[in-house]
Design a protein around this motif. Structure first.
Motif, PDB file in Angstrom:
ATOM      1  N   VAL A 147      68.048  74.658   0.222  1.00 23.46           N
ATOM      2  CA  VAL A 147      69.230  75.438   0.596  1.00 23.46           C
ATOM      3  C   VAL A 147      70.436  74.509   0.598  1.00 23.46           C
ATOM      4  O   VAL A 147      70.297  73.294   0.698  1.00 23.46           O
ATOM      5  N   TYR A 148      71.613  75.086   0.504  1.00 23.85           N
ATOM      6  CA  TYR A 148      72.848  74.300   0.530  1.00 23.85           C
ATOM      7  C   TYR A 148      73.624  74.676   1.785  1.00 23.85           C
ATOM      8  O   TYR A 148      74.026  75.829   1.945  1.00 23.85           O
ATOM      9  N   MET A 149      73.796  73.711   2.682  1.00 18.52           N
ATOM     10  CA  MET A 149      74.479  73.929   3.952  1.00 18.52           C
ATOM     11  C   MET A 149      75.915  73.440   3.868  1.00 18.52           C
ATOM     12  O   MET A 149      76.173  72.349   3.368  1.00 18.52           O
ATOM     13  N   ALA A 150      76.809  74.246   4.398  1.00 22.33           N
ATOM     14  CA  ALA A 150      78.222  73.891   4.454  1.00 22.33           C
ATOM     15  C   ALA A 150      78.569  73.489   5.879  1.00 22.33           C
ATOM     16  O   ALA A 150      78.236  74.188   6.840  1.00 22.33           O
ATOM     17  N   THR A 151      79.242  72.346   5.992  1.00 23.60           N
ATOM     18  CA  THR A 151      79.693  71.833   7.281  1.00 23.60           C
ATOM     19  C   THR A 151      81.162  71.454   7.157  1.00 23.60           C
ATOM     20  O   THR A 151      81.764  71.587   6.096  1.00 23.60           O
TER      21      THR A 151
END
Length: 134
Positions: A14-18
């Motif tokens: 998955v690609y997490m945005a922070t």
């Protein structure tokens, strides 16, 4: 929940945005680790900048897509837990994580789940997205 877990199991990256310390967006890959008692678990090192980003701004969004153009978006609050049983399960089931951390007592090894997670499963069929709360 079953559809979400099945989708994540089949598409674990998955690609997490922070948000970084300067307020800039950052996106990076994570592996989905497991579901336990209705919580979706992931892990990281407390030596990485992302750990501090999670601490400062725990609300994140992630996205993952399948080869057949179905995608899952999740939003939730990162909640770190010192759950030894979750760590041991992750280490048992994931060779890469085991090679990085060795054992559940590694002080850099952190596990977290998404609290108040909600999201959508979508595709290009023209049907509305399926919404859910975990």
């Amino acid at each position: 929940m079953n559809d979400v877990v099945r989708f994540l199991t089949q598409n674990p990256v998955v690609y997490m945005a922070t948000v970084d310390e300067e307020g800039n967006p950052r996106v990076r890959p994570f592996q989905y680790m497991l579901e336990k008692e209705g919580r979706l678990y992931f892990c990281t090192s407390n030596q990485k900048p992302v750990y501090e980003q999670f601490r400062r701004h725990p609300l994140i969004e992630m996205c993952v897509s399948s080869a057949d153009a179905v995608w899952l978006r999740l939003t939730g609050r990162v909640t770190f837990v010192p759950d030894r049983s979750v760590k041991e399960t992750i280490l048992t089931n994931n060779e890469l994580v085991r090679s990085l951390y060795g054992n559940a007592d590694n002080p850099a090894f952190e596990v977290f789940y998404l609290e108040d997670a909600r999201g959508t499963l979508s595709d290009f069929s023209g049907n509305p997205p399926r919404e859910f709360v975990l």
